[in-house]
Motif scaffolding. Structure first.
Motif, PDB file in Angstrom:
ATOM      1  N   ALA A   1      66.264 -48.096  35.788  1.00 27.77           N
ATOM      2  CA  ALA A   1      67.483 -48.174  35.557  1.00 27.77           C
ATOM      3  C   ALA A   1      67.606 -46.401  35.696  1.00 27.77           C
ATOM      4  O   ALA A   1      67.570 -45.977  36.476  1.00 27.77           O
ATOM      5  CB  ALA A   1      67.683 -48.279  34.858  1.00 27.77           C
ATOM      6  N   ASP A   2      66.156 -45.861  35.061  1.00 29.64           N
ATOM      7  CA  ASP A   2      67.035 -44.354  35.343  1.00 29.64           C
ATOM      8  C   ASP A   2      66.015 -43.746  36.370  1.00 29.64           C
ATOM      9  O   ASP A   2      66.552 -43.022  37.000  1.00 29.64           O
ATOM     10  CB  ASP A   2      66.185 -43.947  33.877  1.00 29.64           C
ATOM     11  N   VAL A   3      65.259 -44.620  36.510  1.00 31.35           N
ATOM     12  CA  VAL A   3      64.270 -43.968  38.363  1.00 31.35           C
ATOM     13  C   VAL A   3      65.477 -44.366  39.571  1.00 31.35           C
ATOM     14  O   VAL A   3      65.307 -42.840  40.208  1.00 31.35           O
ATOM     15  CB  VAL A   3      62.514 -44.389  38.189  1.00 31.35           C
TER      16      VAL A   3
ATOM     17  N   GLY B   1      72.256 -34.678  46.200  1.00 30.75           N
ATOM     18  CA  GLY B   1      72.858 -33.660  45.594  1.00 30.75           C
ATOM     19  C   GLY B   1      71.906 -32.206  47.141  1.00 30.75           C
ATOM     20  O   GLY B   1      71.873 -33.152  47.923  1.00 30.75           O
ATOM     21  N   PRO B   2      71.974 -31.638  46.403  1.00 34.37           N
ATOM     22  CA  PRO B   2      71.906 -30.391  47.316  1.00 34.37           C
ATOM     23  C   PRO B   2      70.137 -30.038  47.107  1.00 34.37           C
ATOM     24  O   PRO B   2      69.569 -30.598  46.670  1.00 34.37           O
ATOM     25  CB  PRO B   2      72.630 -29.031  46.941  1.00 34.37           C
ATOM     26  N   ALA B   3      69.811 -30.106  49.463  1.00 28.43           N
ATOM     27  CA  ALA B   3      67.803 -29.447  49.153  1.00 28.43           C
ATOM     28  C   ALA B   3      67.488 -29.016  48.291  1.00 28.43           C
ATOM     29  O   ALA B   3      68.074 -28.147  48.211  1.00 28.43           O
ATOM     30  CB  ALA B   3      68.286 -29.629  50.365  1.00 28.43           C
ATOM     31  N   GLY B   4      66.960 -30.092  47.207  1.00 28.62           N
ATOM     32  CA  GLY B   4      65.808 -29.143  46.654  1.00 28.62           C
ATOM     33  C   GLY B   4      65.751 -29.333  45.162  1.00 28.62           C
ATOM     34  O   GLY B   4      65.545 -28.498  45.091  1.00 28.62           O
ATOM     35  N   ALA B   5      67.350 -29.315  44.972  1.00 31.89           N
ATOM     36  CA  ALA B   5      67.748 -29.386  43.672  1.00 31.89           C
ATOM     37  C   ALA B   5      66.646 -31.269  43.246  1.00 31.89           C
ATOM     38  O   ALA B   5      66.274 -31.620  43.702  1.00 31.89           O
ATOM     39  CB  ALA B   5      69.339 -30.192  43.435  1.00 31.89           C
ATOM     40  N   ALA B   6      66.485 -30.534  41.434  1.00 33.08           N
ATOM     41  CA  ALA B   6      66.455 -31.650  40.408  1.00 33.08           C
ATOM     42  C   ALA B   6      67.418 -32.388  39.705  1.00 33.08           C
ATOM     43  O   ALA B   6      67.403 -31.512  38.642  1.00 33.08           O
ATOM     44  CB  ALA B   6      65.039 -30.759  40.111  1.00 33.08           C
ATOM     45  N   PRO B   7      67.238 -33.835  40.380  1.00 32.89           N
ATOM     46  CA  PRO B   7      68.342 -33.854  39.457  1.00 32.89           C
ATOM     47  C   PRO B   7      67.756 -34.086  37.798  1.00 32.89           C
ATOM     48  O   PRO B   7      66.448 -34.421  37.351  1.00 32.89           O
ATOM     49  CB  PRO B   7      69.046 -35.739  39.797  1.00 32.89           C
ATOM     50  N   ALA B   8      68.612 -34.213  36.945  1.00 31.31           N
ATOM     51  CA  ALA B   8      67.919 -34.438  35.698  1.00 31.31           C
ATOM     52  C   ALA B   8      69.162 -35.419  35.062  1.00 31.31           C
ATOM     53  O   ALA B   8      70.410 -35.223  35.135  1.00 31.31           O
ATOM     54  CB  ALA B   8      68.005 -33.053  34.380  1.00 31.31           C
ATOM     55  N   THR B   9      68.781 -36.842  34.147  1.00 31.80           N
ATOM     56  CA  THR B   9      69.823 -37.140  33.324  1.00 31.80           C
ATOM     57  C   THR B   9      70.374 -36.312  32.123  1.00 31.80           C
ATOM     58  O   THR B   9      69.523 -35.925  31.350  1.00 31.80           O
ATOM     59  CB  THR B   9      68.893 -38.527  32.827  1.00 31.80           C
ATOM     60  N   VAL B  10      71.397 -36.876  32.479  1.00 32.62           N
ATOM     61  CA  VAL B  10      72.390 -35.965  31.240  1.00 32.62           C
ATOM     62  C   VAL B  10      72.916 -36.920  29.954  1.00 32.62           C
ATOM     63  O   VAL B  10      73.065 -36.807  29.061  1.00 32.62           O
ATOM     64  CB  VAL B  10      73.600 -35.305  31.985  1.00 32.62           C
ATOM     65  N   GLU B  11      73.023 -38.080  30.593  1.00 29.32           N
ATOM     66  CA  GLU B  11      73.903 -39.231  29.674  1.00 29.32           C
ATOM     67  C   GLU B  11      73.339 -40.291  30.120  1.00 29.32           C
ATOM     68  O   GLU B  11      73.311 -40.739  31.530  1.00 29.32           O
ATOM     69  CB  GLU B  11      74.930 -39.507  29.577  1.00 29.32           C
ATOM     70  N   SER B  12      72.804 -41.289  29.844  1.00 30.39           N
ATOM     71  CA  SER B  12      72.414 -42.692  30.003  1.00 30.39           C
ATOM     72  C   SER B  12      72.308 -43.925  28.092  1.00 30.39           C
ATOM     73  O   SER B  12      72.921 -43.187  27.246  1.00 30.39           O
ATOM     74  CB  SER B  12      70.609 -42.606  30.423  1.00 30.39           C
ATOM     75  N   SER B  13      73.419 -44.764  28.486  1.00 28.68           N
ATOM     76  CA  SER B  13      73.469 -45.474  28.038  1.00 28.68           C
ATOM     77  C   SER B  13      73.548 -46.905  28.592  1.00 28.68           C
ATOM     78  O   SER B  13      73.855 -46.691  29.672  1.00 28.68           O
ATOM     79  CB  SER B  13      74.863 -45.539  27.799  1.00 28.68           C
ATOM     80  N   THR B  14      72.677 -48.371  28.411  1.00 29.21           N
ATOM     81  CA  THR B  14      72.549 -49.567  28.127  1.00 29.21           C
ATOM     82  C   THR B  14      72.575 -49.927  27.786  1.00 29.21           C
ATOM     83  O   THR B  14      72.725 -49.937  26.493  1.00 29.21           O
ATOM     84  CB  THR B  14      70.530 -49.511  28.600  1.00 29.21           C
TER      85      THR B  14
END
Length: 113
Positions: A49-51, A61-74
């Motif tokens: 799911a996270d992938v 997102g903007p080109a070249g940006a590296a997304p990061a998970t800020v919050e996740s609930s399953t």
């Protein structure tokens, strides 16, 4: 696609559809990914799911940006005793992209959200 999310390859994720509006990927049911009772381990489902969510965020997102998970609930709704498919879709675009992911088994039953 593994360039965006190298962990996907380690986990065994196979991407089926990759678009800004949504990402769809599968994970085979393998013994080494299972837990007590033979279902896929929750960590494997969460990793899938996270992938999917991360790739969806990267495409939005903007080109070249590296997304990061800020919050996740399953929410685990039923054991996944077969291979599964996850579908991530964007819910909100902006400074923070919000995605939602559903994981279904081979019968189409919702296993996790």
């Amino acid at each position: 696609m593994y360039v965006l999310a190298p962990y996907a390859k380690t986990l065994g994720v196979e991407f089926e559809e990759i678009e800004a509006a949504g990402v769809r990927a599968g994970l085979a049911h393998e013994l080494f990914l299972s837990t007590v009772g033979g279902g896929l381990h929750g960590g494997a489902l969460m990793g899938l799911a996270d992938v999917c969510a991360a790739v969806c965020a990267a495409l939005n997102g903007p080109a070249g940006a590296a997304p990061a998970t800020v919050e996740s609930s399953t929410h685990f709704l039923r054991p996944a005793r077969t291979s599964v498919v996850a579908t991530a879709r964007r819910l909100r675009l902006g400074r923070n992209t919000v995605s939602e992911v559903d994981v279904h088994d081979e019968k189409g039953e919702l296993c996790a959200r």
